[in-house]
Scaffold this active site. Structure first.
Site, PDB file in Angstrom:
ATOM      1  N   ASP A   1       0.807  -1.226   0.000  1.00 44.72           N
ATOM      2  CA  ASP A   1       0.000   0.000   0.000  1.00 44.72           C
ATOM      3  C   ASP A   1       0.841   1.278   0.000  1.00 44.72           C
ATOM      4  O   ASP A   1       0.491   2.257   0.658  1.00 44.72           O
ATOM      5  CB  ASP A   1      -0.960   0.023   1.218  1.00 44.72           C
ATOM      6  CG  ASP A   1      -1.872  -1.178   1.239  1.00 44.72           C
ATOM      7  OD1 ASP A   1      -2.233  -1.641   0.144  1.00 44.72           O
ATOM      8  OD2 ASP A   1      -2.218  -1.644   2.337  1.00 44.72           O
TER       9      ASP A   1
ATOM     10  N   HIS B   1      -4.778  -1.664  -5.748  1.00 41.40           N
ATOM     11  CA  HIS B   1      -3.891  -0.633  -6.304  1.00 41.40           C
ATOM     12  C   HIS B   1      -4.726   0.543  -6.773  1.00 41.40           C
ATOM     13  O   HIS B   1      -5.539   0.407  -7.688  1.00 41.40           O
ATOM     14  CB  HIS B   1      -3.068  -1.217  -7.461  1.00 41.40           C
ATOM     15  CG  HIS B   1      -2.134  -2.309  -7.024  1.00 41.40           C
ATOM     16  ND1 HIS B   1      -1.427  -3.088  -7.897  1.00 41.40           N
ATOM     17  CD2 HIS B   1      -1.785  -2.729  -5.780  1.00 41.40           C
ATOM     18  CE1 HIS B   1      -0.688  -3.954  -7.208  1.00 41.40           C
ATOM     19  NE2 HIS B   1      -0.895  -3.753  -5.925  1.00 41.40           N
TER      20      HIS B   1
ATOM     21  N   PRO C   1      -8.615  -0.590   8.939  1.00 43.34           N
ATOM     22  CA  PRO C   1      -7.707   0.503   9.292  1.00 43.34           C
ATOM     23  C   PRO C   1      -6.269  -0.003   9.190  1.00 43.34           C
ATOM     24  O   PRO C   1      -5.949  -1.088   9.680  1.00 43.34           O
ATOM     25  CB  PRO C   1      -8.063   0.820  10.750  1.00 43.34           C
ATOM     26  CG  PRO C   1      -8.818  -0.354  11.259  1.00 43.34           C
ATOM     27  CD  PRO C   1      -9.410  -1.076  10.084  1.00 43.34           C
TER      28      PRO C   1
END
Ligand code: GDP
Ligand code: IMO
Ligand code: MG
Length: 496
Positions: A23, A52, A378
């Site tokens: 990420d 992506h 998260p």
């Protein structure tokens, strides 16, 4: 000659990989090289565990399987899904449907006949065994990645080419029955056949095709997936994915020698993230953060916006929508939260400037919009770990791209982890051993904060503390920073 061509010089093949836990902006840079340089864009690792993101003129697209270069198919560019990938054909055909809806062609797409196929029983196994951290799993994405690669290594995986040979497919599944006693082979074949038919026109011996492209002098960009610290060989085992996202793994995943590929390793800077379980030495809030983020849906963006920013959100309504998979409502609500965070930066920066590391981490997560592109979880946040980055540079090579420095603009200060305290010793060499990584505590260097740099395109204009810390990163890691990203859009990029 453009600045990018000048940077890449006479290289014919480049790869964009991540030097951390994923990420880091592979989507942004895969798109960047596809738009401005490459003729061929190929992925060789992972599957739809990847998310992506490409943002162009405010429009966001998230690719899970197709390379980001697919939107340049109309310009005659070729996109390849390579031999090293594992493909969930339902997800792949859904991505094709999305392109159809937008009238984006994918005529030049090639799908490797050797890639392995993810089947429903593998997804089920992954979700039972690996997904939930609360139930002892590593926090996998639950997409069937581990079982699919496991079955490949055990030599009973179904490859794309087997889909067109019913006897071969049945033979492989018969062998797999030893590990999945309850599967019904006929059911699996009837499930997969319509998808196989849909992808048939695109199936190729992509290894031979990519060698032809090399011989014709075409420029090739390899889009990595996941990250070096998630690598099955080099990552924080067993908290890793089941493929090799290193530069060499990415090259071998399309049938090319790593030695002829010029690699650009991306790192977030000066903060970094991890999603899922496993050690993360420089994490803000340490194990409290790991546990908080392991609660995934209970501690998602909605919970955090309510709890830490005081937004008026009816969480019971959100949980109901999540249960019902009401994507329209959830997307609308998520947009409201993100818009609120964007229009109240002083509130979010207040969290980053707090004296509690866990709260600082929440603030960075909000400012950086660090909620999973694939799972919405998260992402755990911490300061960029130069010890781990030095290790990644040793494996993936020196060229670096730094992303997300704009996120910390206007914060009071930032830190970099430049050593691990191990008893009385300061260790500067990374070791992926879990006991070691959980035992040591991070040593930080602190730098004064900097003003907003969003959209900056000139290295010379960066604030002094940022330049100083980038130069320190280079001397510490042996890396060489080639590009710096100052926002999600392609033009928000510095070529150094
Ligand atoms: P990938 O998996 O490596 O492609 O990265 P993801 O797409 O999962 O996550 C990266 C996120 O950061 C995406 O939302 C990008 O749009 C965004 N992004 C990439 N580079 C930058 C940057 O320099 N600044 C900011 N603010 N966002 C960025
Ligand atoms: P991109 O390409 C971040 C993590 C999962 C979990 C571990 C194993 O978007 O950077 P898996 O489903 O692969 O068996 O999960 O790896 N993981 C990622 N983390 N970005 C990714 O992809 C990831 N793909 C897998 O969270 O910890
Ligand atoms: Mg991602």
């Amino acid at each position: 000659m453009s600045r990018l061509e000048d940077m890449v010089k006479d290289k014919q093949i480049i790869s964009i990989v991540c030097n951390q836990w994923g990420d880091t902006g592979k989507g942004k840079f895969s798109d960047y090289f596809a738009a401005n340089w490459a003729d061929v864009i190929a992925r060789g690792t992972g599957g739809n565990n990847a998310g992506h993101t490409v943002v162009i003129n405010g429009k966001k697209r998230i690719f899970h399987l197709l390379p980001a270069g697919i939107i340049y198919d109309k310009e005659g560019k070729t996109n390849i899904l390579g031999n090293g990938m594992v493909l969930d054909l339902k997800v792949l055909t859904e991505e094709m449907d999305e392109l159809d809806k937008e009238n984006i062609p994918y005529n030049n797409l090639m799908i490797s006949d050797r890639a392995n196929v993810i089947l429903p029983h593998q997804i089920e196994k992954d979700q039972k065994k690996n997904k939930s951290q609360k139930k002892g799993g590593i926090g996998s994405t639950g997409r069937g990645i581990g079982p699919a690669y496991g079955d490949k290594i055990l030599r009973h995986g179904v490859r794309v080419r087997d889909l067109f040979n019913r006897d071969m497919m049945a033979k492989r599944l018969e062998k797999a029955k030893g590990y999945y006693p309850d599967i019904n082979i006929d059911d699996i074949i009837s499930y997969i056949e319509p998808y196989a038919e849909r992808i048939y026109p695109f199936v190729r011996n992509t290894i031979a095709e990519i060698h032809k492209f090399v011989n014709k002098g075409k420029k090739i960009s390899l889009e990595g997936a996941q990250g070096l610290l998630l690598d099955i060989e080099f990552g924080t085992y067993p908290y890793v994915t089941s493929s090799s996202p290193s530069a060499n793994g990415t090259a071998s995943g399309v049938g090319l020698p790593g030695s002829i590929v010029e690699t650009y390793g991306i790192a977030k800077f000066p903060y970094m993230t991890r999603v899922g379980g496993g050690p993360f030495p420089s994490e803000l809030g340490e194990d409290i953060s790991e546990i908080h983020c392991a609660n995934d849906l209970d501690c998602d963006i909605f919970f955090e916006a309510k709890e830490y920013l005081g937004m008026d959100i009816d969480l019971s309504k959100i949980r109901k929508a999540q249960k019902e998979k009401n994507k329209v409502l959830l997307d609308k609500k998520e947009k409201e939260v993100v818009d609120y965070m964007r229009s109240n930066p002083e509130k979010v920066i207040g969290l980053i400037d707090s004296s509690c590391p866990f709260t600082q981490g929440v603030g960075i997560r909000m400012m950086g919009e660090e909620y999973g592109a694939t799972t919405k979880r998260p992402r755990r946040t911490g300061w960029t770990d130069l010890v781990a980055l030095k290790y990644a540079v040793g494996i993936n090579g020196p060229n670096l791209i730094l992303t997300k420095a704009d996120v910390l603009g206007e914060a009071e200060e930032f830190r970099l982890c430049d050593g691990y305290n191990d008893g009385d010793n300061i260790v500067k060499t990374f070791d992926d051993d879990e006991n070691f990584l959980r035992r040591i505590t991070p040593k930080f260097s602190t730098y004064p904060g900097y003003q907003n740099i969003t959209g900056e395109t000139n290295y010379g204009n960066l604030p002094p503390s940022l330049k100083e810390s980038i130069e320190y990163l280079e001397s510490f890691t042996g890396g060489k920073v080639a590009m710096i990203s100052t926002g999600p859009e392609p033009q928000q990029t510095i070529i150094r």
